[in-house]
Design an enzyme around this catalytic site. Sequence first.
Site, PDB file in Angstrom:
ATOM      1  N   HIS A 121      29.715  18.338  15.248  1.00 16.82           N
ATOM      2  CA  HIS A 121      30.565  19.013  16.224  1.00 16.82           C
ATOM      3  C   HIS A 121      31.615  19.913  15.565  1.00 16.82           C
ATOM      4  CE1 HIS A 121      33.939  16.250  15.334  1.00 16.82           C
ATOM      5  NE2 HIS A 121      33.004  15.327  15.232  1.00 16.82           N
ATOM      6  N   ASP A 122      31.827  21.066  16.182  1.00 17.54           N
ATOM      7  CA  ASP A 122      32.871  22.028  15.801  1.00 17.54           C
ATOM      8  C   ASP A 122      32.640  22.694  14.455  1.00 17.54           C
ATOM      9  OD1 ASP A 122      34.882  21.553  18.093  1.00 17.54           O
ATOM     10  OD2 ASP A 122      34.529  19.540  17.327  1.00 17.54           O
ATOM     11  N   GLY A 139      32.025  16.889  10.863  1.00 15.72           N
ATOM     12  CA  GLY A 139      32.654  17.732  11.877  1.00 15.72           C
ATOM     13  C   GLY A 139      33.613  18.753  11.291  1.00 15.72           C
TER      14      GLY A 139
END
Length: 273
Positions: A121-122, A139
Amino acid sequence: MADIHPTAAVAPGAVIGEGCRVGPACVVGPEVVLEAGVDLLSHVVVDGRTRLGAGVKVYPFATIGMAPQDLKYKGEPTGCEIGARTLVREHATIHRGSVGGDGMTRVGADCMIMAVAHVAHDCVLDDRVILANNVMLGGHVRIGDTVFVGGGTAIHQFVRIGRQAVIGGMSGVEADVIPYGSAMGNRARMIGLNLIGLKRRGFTRPQIHALRGAFRLLFKEPGVFSDRLADAEARWPDDALVAEIVAFIKAESRRGLCKAGRDLDAGDEDDAA
């Protein structure tokens, strides 16, 4: 205008562009956008607020846009974007963003995410990034354009990899790697410049010589690092590539800078030709 296999499950609301192919047993969520010419071969899952750019090709059993592996995530409307012509190979996973970042995971154009690689994520990957098999990104990792990450490498969350860098296979990267650098090892250390990549991509001899000089000053000379950094700025005030490295080092970072290894080598004079 699109070829959707009878066994594919395309949710109402999904946008399927002209010339797309959605193969057998694929699942496409209701907020997904597939731009023109996207090809989902078979058994692909695309979910969440996810956009695949024109010509993206996804191989069997890959998943894109699934919820992040973040215990703080409670179903917020985050997203994922994949740039044009990027290849996502078998069993690769690319998760959508979390509330701990800006809510978006982004992979640029003309990238290759090889089999069983994971983009958490991200993460933000610029254009022409290659992640070899089994690469694992934590992340919020940021990777500049035209970076190659060798197979089996794990990159810690919030690490930055500067553009045109190369990471050797089976490395554990805990800190930022400068643009044009080469790092490898467990734990990864700087071992030199990405000389092969620089020569292949048409960097000139004077450009490479300036980079070599700055690299040796920063990572091989004795003294306080902040003084050496200031010295690099003073010695090459008009060199854009050296300025890029200096700016990268000065930028805010949560992980610090990858340190030099014992076998550090910026490359000899003949290699830089």
